[in-house]
Design an enzyme around this catalytic site. Structure first.
Site, PDB file in Angstrom:
ATOM      1  N   ARG A  42       0.852  -1.350  -0.057  1.00 38.13           N
ATOM      2  CA  ARG A  42       0.211   0.029  -0.047  1.00 38.13           C
ATOM      3  C   ARG A  42       1.057   1.245  -0.033  1.00 38.13           C
ATOM      4  NH1 ARG A  42      -4.381  -1.365  -1.917  1.00 38.13           N
ATOM      5  NH2 ARG A  42      -5.493   0.766  -0.889  1.00 38.13           N
ATOM      6  N   ASP A  91       5.640  -0.181  -6.056  1.00 40.94           N
ATOM      7  CA  ASP A  91       4.710  -0.439  -7.202  1.00 40.94           C
ATOM      8  C   ASP A  91       3.461   0.467  -6.697  1.00 40.94           C
ATOM      9  OD1 ASP A  91       3.228  -1.625  -9.364  1.00 40.94           O
ATOM     10  OD2 ASP A  91       1.854  -2.654  -7.782  1.00 40.94           O
ATOM     11  N   GLU A 133      -1.757   8.600  -6.384  1.00 40.15           N
ATOM     12  CA  GLU A 133      -1.645   7.919  -7.564  1.00 40.15           C
ATOM     13  C   GLU A 133      -2.686   8.528  -8.682  1.00 40.15           C
ATOM     14  OE1 GLU A 133      -2.136   3.508  -7.133  1.00 40.15           O
ATOM     15  OE2 GLU A 133      -0.501   3.321  -5.717  1.00 40.15           O
ATOM     16  N   HIS A 136       1.433   0.612 -10.325  1.00 38.21           N
ATOM     17  CA  HIS A 136       0.320  -0.198  -9.311  1.00 38.21           C
ATOM     18  C   HIS A 136       0.008  -1.418 -10.242  1.00 38.21           C
ATOM     19  CE1 HIS A 136      -2.383   0.197  -6.023  1.00 38.21           C
ATOM     20  NE2 HIS A 136      -2.337  -1.157  -6.169  1.00 38.21           N
TER      21      HIS A 136
END
Length: 527
Positions: free
Chosen positions: A229, A253, A258, A277
């Site tokens: 996360r 990632d 985001e 992601h």
């Protein structure tokens, strides 16, 4: 019933809903007032990370039964608000476990061997073989922060590749860690010993910014990987640590914001590998989470336990056939006990005897609480019943014993206050025939159905005849009768199944007779 889907999921999940007979509405751009309007008559909601399911959304969704998160993280869902409104929140923790674990392993190799950097330079025409001296994973120590499903899968995969595993997770036992080849250590020790650190904790107020400037010092010379996360790593601190050469590299990632902003300091360093992601972005993972989420929505709408409910007890699929009848028995016993008690409920005790004591009965206990509070609350279910008990200051206890004197399995629900207590016991006859077998210690054989009248009276000739006569005079038909007594000439208790509610005038007429102690009307269907 209809299900609203506000973030894209695989068609396989939509097919599960439609095949179960539910109307599916998709609205991938819904937000604000449009979302509130669309959710107002929805019975189920499926989201991913793009939809914020706030308290305002739950307040607008009067028909909502369940929110299904097609994935693991639920920080975009106000679970407290869902619980207050009696809405189940469920996720799909298994569907993308393998995909996230494999991406974690891939990121570890990518950052250790500078694969993306070398690839980019070769594509641009440079043969930079001498510029990259990679690190091997074999023989190194992997630190795992958060030994949940994904963390365990990563640990197993990298253990098999020759890494030593240390882990920090305050919620897992040493025995479980040892079974997957990990040594449990304290947080600082995990960071200090790790050559590679991978993070797999949920984002909570406690874990936000968990890896900051001080932690970077403990990670000197190590590689940091996060496919869990965003927000758990302080990105500015990580960028500074990479700039100063404190950490050997990082592979991320997920990010605090985001999509990752163009000006992010993470993009300025070759030592930091980033992907957009992609952890769950495999065809198999997307199909798995979609079907798993849809199946849980269907279960909730059909009144069955939800396997991955986050704010309600769940039942293992294999145990459900054994426990299902006792869910209804516990709820019925709770309803009867609550309506028999004269006064405020201050405590509830649910007791399991016999074979059922070997089962995980959390959902059964929640159903008992639902039964207790249903006569008092217009909107109560197994989701919010435990919260209602806490809010009302009701003391709830659960006990089990393998000993059962008369029955293979018995569920007892007792409610009480400072003055007195009422207990109601239920069991199954002939495998699937529910019965109330004790009320306040009196042995009865009552069929729990519809409307009932419970009377206490002295055990004298003519009393039952009087009760039947008075009920008849007031148009109340008796469908069944179950009688019990302490001793000849003592006190007796009788349960009557009736077709209609007993009028107040009939109760008053009966209680005016000195032989009748009390008359209570009980409904099991809210009418």
């Amino acid at each position: 019933m209809n299900v609203l889907v506000t973030d894209p999921i695989a068609d396989a999940g939509l097919d599960v809903l439609r095949e179960a007979g539910y109307e599916v509405e998709t609205g991938y751009e819904l937000e604000g007032d449009d979302l509130l309007e669309a959710i107002s008559d929805a019975h189920g909601l499926i989201v991913r990370s793009g939809t914020e399911v706030t308290a305002e959304v739950f307040e607008a969704a009067e028909e909502l039964v369940i929110v299904g998160r097609a994935g693991i993280g639920v920080d975009n869902i106000d679970i407290d608000a869902a619980t207050d409104e009696g809405v189940i929140v469920a996720n799909a923790p298994e569907g993308n476990v393998r995909a996230a674990a494999e991406h974690t392993v891939a990121m570890a190799f990518a950052v250790a061997r500078s694969i993306p950097q070398a690839h980019a330079r070769l594509k641009s025409g440079e043969w930079a073989k001498s510029d990259y001296l990679g690190a091997e994973l074999n023989g190194k120590t992997l630190g795992v922060v958060g030994l949940g499903r994904v963390g365990q899968e990563v640990a197993k995969k990298l253990d098999s590749l020759g890494m030593d595993i240390v882990a920090y997770d305050p919620y897992i036992s040493e025995e479980r860690a040892e079974r997957i080849g990990a040594e449990l250590v304290e947080f600082d020790a995990c960071l200090e010993r790790a050559d590679f650190l991978t993070i797999h904790t949920p984002l909570t107020p406690e874990t936000e910014g968990l890896i900051g400037e001080a932690e970077m010092e403990l990670l000197e010379g190590s590689y940091v990987i996060n496919v869990g996360r965003g927000g758990i790593i302080d990105e500015d601190a990580l960028a500074a640590a990479a700039e100063e050469g404190i950490v050997a590299g990082a592979a991320l990632d997920v990010f605090t914001e985001e999509p990752l902003p163009e000006g992010s300091p993470l993009l300025a360093h070759d030592e930091i590998v980033v992907t957009p992601h992609l952890g769950a972005s495999t065809e198999a993972a997307q199909e798995n989470v979609a079907t798993s989420t849809a199946e849980q929505v269907v279960a909730a709408l059909e009144g069955e336990p939800v396997a991955n409910a986050l704010n309600a007890p769940s039942i293992d699929e294999s145990a459900f056939p054994r426990l299902e009848p006792y869910i209804n028995i516990a709820e019925t016993a709770g309803k009867v006990a609550a309506q028999l008690l004269d006064g405020r409920i201050e405590r509830v005790e649910v007791t399991y005897e016999g074979d059922i004591a070997d089962e995980d009965v959390d959902f059964v206990t929640a159903s008992a609480l639902k039964g207790v509070f249903e006569p008092l609350e217009w909107q109560v279910n197994a989701v919010n019943a435990p919260q209602i008990a806490e809010d009302r200051g009701v003391d709830v206890t659960e006990s089990k014993t393998r000993q059962a004197e008369d029955f293979q399995s018995l569920v007892s629900v007792a409610v009480g206050n400072g003055d007195h207590e009422i207990s109601v016991d239920g069991t199954l006859f002939a495998g699937d025939d529910p019965r109330i077998v004790r009320i306040d210690g009196y042995r009865v054989d009552a069929i729990p159905h519809g409307k009932m009248v419970v009377t206490r009276n002295t055990d004298e000739p003519g009393v039952i005849g009087l009760i039947g006569t008075v009920m008849g005079e007031h148009g109340v038909n008796i469908a069944g009768m179950f009688n019990a007594r302490e001793a000849i000439g003592g006190e007796a208790l009788t349960v009557y199944n009736v077709d209609t509610e007993i009028p107040d005038a009939a109760r008053e007429q009966l209680e005016s007779d000195e032989r009748i102690i009390e008359v209570r009307y009980i409904t099991l269907n809210g009418q």
